[in-house]
Scaffold this motif. Structure first.
Motif, short mmCIF file in Angstrom:
data_model
loop_
_atom_site.label_atom_id
_atom_site.label_comp_id
_atom_site.label_asym_id
_atom_site.label_seq_id
_atom_site.Cartn_x
_atom_site.Cartn_y
_atom_site.Cartn_z
N GLU A 173 -2.96 -35.37 9.58
CA GLU A 173 -3.06 -37.28 10.87
C GLU A 173 -1.46 -37.46 9.85
N LEU A 174 -0.70 -37.90 11.12
CA LEU A 174 0.33 -38.05 10.92
C LEU A 174 0.44 -39.08 9.11
N THR A 175 1.11 -39.12 8.41
CA THR A 175 1.36 -40.09 7.48
C THR A 175 2.13 -40.34 6.17
N ASP A 176 2.60 -41.63 5.96
CA ASP A 176 4.49 -41.56 5.23
C ASP A 176 4.03 -39.96 4.05
N GLU A 177 3.05 -40.16 3.52
CA GLU A 177 3.08 -38.77 2.70
C GLU A 177 3.15 -37.04 3.18
N TYR A 178 2.84 -36.89 4.69
CA TYR A 178 3.14 -36.25 5.41
C TYR A 178 4.66 -36.11 4.95
N VAL A 179 5.49 -36.69 6.02
CA VAL A 179 6.85 -37.02 6.01
C VAL A 179 8.17 -36.78 4.98
N GLN A 180 6.56 -37.46 4.02
CA GLN A 180 7.94 -37.20 2.33
C GLN A 180 7.14 -35.39 2.60
N GLY A 181 6.28 -34.77 2.72
CA GLY A 181 6.83 -33.62 2.38
C GLY A 181 7.30 -32.63 3.48
#
Length: 356
Positions: A173-181
């Motif tokens: 899932e593309l989430t802000d948390e994924y992006v931040q990692g």
């Protein structure tokens, strides 16, 4: 904008340097033995035609939201941290052994397999569940008693399997948390989408410019008159370059050169060597034409420019010293590459370009 140009099909500088270095001993007094452009007088080989104001068509650069989202979904599916799951598609190398000896049809490289498809004998696909990218597993299996190959039916074998890549059946899932990692200068999904869009746009634009410059290089050859063929050793250098680089590309796909050329270029072992010779001749003519323009327009690379570039590359590659880096780089070959870039920049700036 920095651009990498490819004069001949799939040539890389790494392959070029290896090829040129292997031919360095060929230099001699006979003109046919000249390897580098600096060793010849271009006026002996070519009578230049028109090279400024050439008319070419350059492909429009376009990246749609659909293209961006498709690429992001690809990244979200690629090589999941949890490893292989049912329904995922893996790219694998495998070697099957019967009593310690490889058996016919039991070895392959770069094979794609969807886990759960039943493409392989029972137990093979299940044994890969949980494997991570780069992991190698030894799988003990027994061929079914009714297997079509009688010499393998009911026999115990061992498959050594390496997982090259994994494409998950369901993307993350593309989430802000994924992006931040990701370690990028992005913290939200929207910022990441813009980052990917900008990256794709720049890459496509670079590819379009490179294609336009390839057209310019071809055009100057067509508009010029070649007095004699390029030196034999120079042609051999380009042939070796192409062959070594194609072999390298094939290995990246887990294939040998013959299979790679058949699959991606539709050429078998009887036909592709001649195509490589043809491409080598075309490349040599383009470089001679570019060098002739460099001579006419004072665009040759000075020793100072070459040294400065080598020092820059050594620093960027984190070498301990410039001398250490020089041992890895064929300076004469890179000087030609720099000259080609310089001339093509001039040709591109003076071309009449139609977008289309």
């Amino acid at each position: 904008m920095k651009r990498n140009r490819i004069w001949v099909k799939i040539v890389t500088f790494a392959a070029m340097t290896a090829a040129v270095a292997s031919l360095a001993a060929c230099k001699g007094t006979d003109d046919s033995e000249k390897v580098y452009l600096d060793e010849i007088k271009t006026k002996d080989y070519i009578k230049l035609g028109e090279y400024k104001g050439l008319e070419i068509t350059q492909t429009d650069t376009e990246v749609t939201d659909e293209m961006r989202d498709s690429y992001i979904n690809y990244l979200l599916s690629l090589n999941p941290e949890e490893g292989v799951k049912e329904g995922d598609t893996v790219n694998i190398d495998y070697a099957g052994m019967l009593d310690g000896v490889a058996f016919e049809g039991g070895t392959a490289a770069g094979a794609n397999l969807t886990i759960g498809s039943g493409q392989f004998i029972p137990g093979f696909e299940e044994a890969l569940v949980g494997a991570k990218v780069g992991e190698t597993r030894d799988i003990d299996l027994t061929f079914p008693e009714d297997y079509h190959a009688e010499d393998l039916a009911g026999k115990a074998v061992v498959f050594t399997v390496t997982v090259n890549t994994i494409m998950a059946a369901t993307p993350q899932e593309l989430t802000d948390e994924y992006v931040q990692g990701l370690g990028l200068e992005c913290s939200t999904v929207a910022e990441y989408q813009k980052y990917v869009y900008d990256m794709m746009y720049e890459e496509q634009e670079m590819a379009n410019v490179a294609k336009a410059e390839s057209s310019l290089a071809s055009a100057i050859v067509e508009k010029s008159e070649f007095i004699k063929e390029p030196p034999v050793a120079m042609l051999e250098r380009y042939e070796t370059t192409l062959t070594e680089n194609l072999t390298y590309e094939a290995a990246n796909y887990g294939m040998d050169l013959n299979n790679f050329m058949q699959l991606y270029y539709g050429m078998d072992a009887a036909t592709y060597p001649q195509e490589i010779k043809n491409q080598a001749l075309n490349s040599a003519k383009q470089y001679i034409a570019l060098k002739a323009i460099a001579d006419a327009e004072d665009l040759n690379i000075s020793d100072e420019e070459l040294q400065e570039k080598i020092e820059q590359m050594a620093s960027e590659a984190n070498y301990d010293s410039v001398e250490e880096f020089k041992e890895k780089v064929n300076a004469a070959a890179y000087k030609e590459y720099m000259m080609g870039e310089k001339v093509l920049d001039m040709l591109y700036e003076n071309a009449v370009i139609t977008q289309g």
